[in-house]
Design a protein around this motif. Sequence first.
Motif, PDB file in Angstrom:
ATOM      1  N   LEU A 180      90.911  -9.804  81.021  1.00  0.00           N
ATOM      2  CA  LEU A 180      89.777  -9.765  81.995  1.00  0.00           C
ATOM      3  C   LEU A 180      90.027  -8.837  83.305  1.00  0.00           C
ATOM      4  O   LEU A 180      89.098  -8.425  83.865  1.00  0.00           O
ATOM      5  N   MET A 218      83.893  -9.018  77.514  1.00  0.00           N
ATOM      6  CA  MET A 218      84.102 -10.262  78.190  1.00  0.00           C
ATOM      7  C   MET A 218      84.188 -11.378  76.867  1.00  0.00           C
ATOM      8  O   MET A 218      84.999 -12.407  76.979  1.00  0.00           O
ATOM      9  N   LYS A 239      81.912 -13.445  85.143  1.00  0.00           N
ATOM     10  CA  LYS A 239      83.450 -13.678  84.695  1.00  0.00           C
ATOM     11  C   LYS A 239      83.467 -15.142  85.318  1.00  0.00           C
ATOM     12  O   LYS A 239      84.155 -16.132  84.596  1.00  0.00           O
ATOM     13  N   SER A 289      93.374 -12.302  83.079  1.00  0.00           N
ATOM     14  CA  SER A 289      93.205 -13.646  82.102  1.00  0.00           C
ATOM     15  C   SER A 289      94.508 -14.694  82.316  1.00  0.00           C
ATOM     16  O   SER A 289      94.230 -15.653  82.224  1.00  0.00           O
TER      17      SER A 289
END
Length: 502
Positions: free
Chosen positions: A189, A225, A199, A403
């Motif tokens: 991410l 994503m 997100k 992430s």
Amino acid sequence: MATIVSTVAYLGLEARAVEVQVQLIPGLPAFNLVGLADKAVGESRERVRGAIAAMGLALPPKRIAVNLSPADLPKEGSHFDLPIALALLGAMGVIDAETLAEHVVVGELGLDGRIAPSPGVLLAALHAAAEDKALICPAAQGPEAAWAGSVAVVAAPDLLSLINHLKGHQLLSAPVPGAVDDAASGPDLAQVKGQETAKRALEIAAAGGHNLLMCGPPGSGKSLMAACLPGILPPLDAAEALEVSMVQSVAGTLAGGRLTRVRPFRHPHHSASMAALTGGGLKVKPGEVSLAHLGVLFLDELPEFQRAVLDSLRQPLETGSVSVARANAHVTFPARVQLIAAMNPCRCGHLGDAALACARAPRCAADYQAKVSGPLLDRIDIHIDVQPVSAVDLMLPPPAEGSAEVAARVAAARAVQAARYGGHGVRTNAEADGALLDRVATPDGAGRALLAQAAEAMRLTARGFTRILRVARTIADLDSSETVRRLHVAEALSYRRRPPVN
């Protein structure tokens, strides 16, 4: 007297017991096989004849009768080769018939006597363990069968070595379970610049197992994503890994007996047929929605899928299973998936941008979005509009949070749900329903008032109302809140489907 060898027939993720009965009858030489066998099973006569000849043995000059019992159960696949060969060798007196009675046998034979892999060995091993028998299988699938636990596994590379093992002339070593893959490499991410709202929606979807639809122009990061989602989902536990591996075993994709702790991520092309997505075919196999069981099914360019194909997902998304109906059998596969979908707002993809949008806007958007049916959209918990990324965003340094940080919050929320739903057969908030959901997700007074007002204004269906409660419960879990409050309901409502473009 007939020689009997136990094997299995696969019906979905169920292994049904089958007896291979072989009898040598005086008369003109013949090799007859009965018992509702498909073409692959019928062709096993030539493979068995060739494999036995490769050992220097000749078939007796008698009528060979092979019966697959129960006779009314459909038999599909090449894994019947080995049990037929062993039963025939037992009838010829080459192998002790009593020894064969203690095993469940699966495997495909080559004309040179080699034992080749066949799908479904893990299911056969679990069936053998339940029947308190040993399993005979191909050597290449020994590590897969060893995951069944207490079952004794004989994994043979060829027919001759197997016979020597059964007669005590040679000892085949017991296989060990295959390796476990714990980590998967994928996008982080931290690579996504901007898109903070999207997100946040992705984190909520991961925490509660919710379905998510991202709508935005081309190049805004929707596919990136979605590809980041496996990196923030918690790994499969031991029971879930075995459940996923059973589906892969039936599909024949469990290579080398390697189990994985990483949740499946399937992303079929939009040209996929209904059988490819939900399962089916001449020999019923699990489709993409079952191969993604306990993981993610990512459908990019959602309106480009055939409408009938998309609507076939309605039942799996609601029940967590998919049933494939055939004239002679109904096969059910698990399909507890998290649907992540992405689409453009219109065919040109630039609705709302005066410089790039086509001359048919907004009518083209209405026509394009209408390709996805309302009932399917109603099953998607979170709808998010993804905005185009500006040049200013692209020039920014990578975000400090990637992430790993999001995955930690998701894992904490999943742990709360596991403790809450223990003993109820529910894993995540997305699966909670009925009285259980009322008990754990009823908002406080202010939240109930807001939800009642929104339900009337947004004309929510009963399903939509329930899904808002589920999302609100997940937001509260991420907020470490025991109670679902008004702000949690408000954020859940903001992710609900917008009215269609007029």
